[in-house]
Scaffold this motif. Structure first.
Motif: not given
Length: 280
Positions: A191-219
């Motif tokens: 059981l994991e206690l985390v901050p009650a924020v609108s954030w998850d791995k899916g949103k983290a993926v998009f943040l990282i993709l936006q910060r990468l230098k090149h357009k990529c195919l995500p897997i």
């Protein structure tokens, strides 16, 4: 395959089925760069009763290093572990790491911590002290403070004590859940206690993709419920693979077990790297 329609899921396709793999191979050849997102526990390493005993095999570490050295790939490890822990366990430079399910991210020219995560650190520390006293007499239960989240592990707890563990946890954190300060993620015997924020791995993926230098195919490859947010986020935008067959997943493909992850890394590198770099 693998996506939910209403409340129904379309079952994912086995990745190494000939037609599936041929489609995959043809698709990744169309992109100059691949962003390869990987979960850690249950994906790169087998699940263990004691998470401290999880280490990369020599084979997988060698494969990841080879892929990371290629100009064709970005590698991103997204884990529920703390950022410092996941960095230590993988120990490969030139790649990106996301701890606490993407609340805390570090990589080449990138550093991100969700602003709300900082605010809840003191609350999480206070709850840790309280829970530590409450579970002291329950054999096999233990706490893991991951700086911005807190995990209560009960994989080694006897079946008769599990209801008690869950009750103690609920009673301790309920007031903070009601105030919408924290939320709970239910994992595999944790059981994991985390901050009650609108954030998850899916949103983290998009943040990282936006910060990468090149357009990529995500897997994206993962095995846990927390990875489903990334599967949904990348629906039709990338390739999603679940470790372990499940009818209830939004992933398009599946691998039969964690052991097949190494075979996937071998195949994907053979498709994109030159012959002399093939992984054996």
């Amino acid at each position: 395959a693998g996506k939910s329609i209403g409340c129904k899921f379309m079952p994912p396709t086995y990745f190494f089925e000939n037609k599936s793999f041929n489609r995959f191979r043809n698709k990744i050849k169309q992109y100059p760069r691949i962003a390869l997102f990987l979960d850690f526990d249950g994906t790169l390493v087998p699940i263990q009763k004691d998470p401290a005993q999880c280490f990369l095999s020599g084979r997988i570490k060698k494969q990841l290093k080879l892929i990371a050295d290629s100009t064709h790939f970005y590698i991103i490890i997204l884990s529920g572990r703390s950022l410092s822990d996941i960095k230590k366990r993988v120990g490969i430079k030139k790649i990106y790491y996301g701890g606490n399910h993407g609340l805390d991210i570090s990589g080449s020219g990138m550093r991100y911590t969700h602003p709300e995560a900082q605010k809840t650190k003191s609350i999480i520390n206070a709850i840790e002290r309280r829970l530590k006293k409450e579970i002291a007499k329950i054999k096999g239960a233990w706490l893991e403070n991951k700086k911005y989240s807190l995990s209560l592990h009960f994989r080694s707890v006897t079946a008769t004590d599990i209801p008690l563990i869950k009750k103690i946890f609920r009673n301790t954190v309920d007031e903070f859940l009601k105030k919408n300060l924290l939320s709970v993620i239910k994992g595999k015997k944790v059981l994991e206690l985390v901050p009650a924020v609108s954030w998850d791995k899916g949103k983290a993926v998009f943040l990282i993709l936006q910060r990468l230098k090149h357009k990529c195919l995500p897997i994206y490859i993962g095995d846990d419920q927390t990875d489903e947010t990334a599967f949904r986020a990348l629906n039709k935008k990338g390739i999603t693979i679940r470790v372990g067959k499940s009818a209830k997943t939004d992933a398009s493909y599946y691998l039969k077990s964690q052991r097949e992850v190494s075979e996937f890394l071998k195949k994907v590198s053979e498709t994109r790297l030159c012959e002399k770099e093939f992984i054996v």
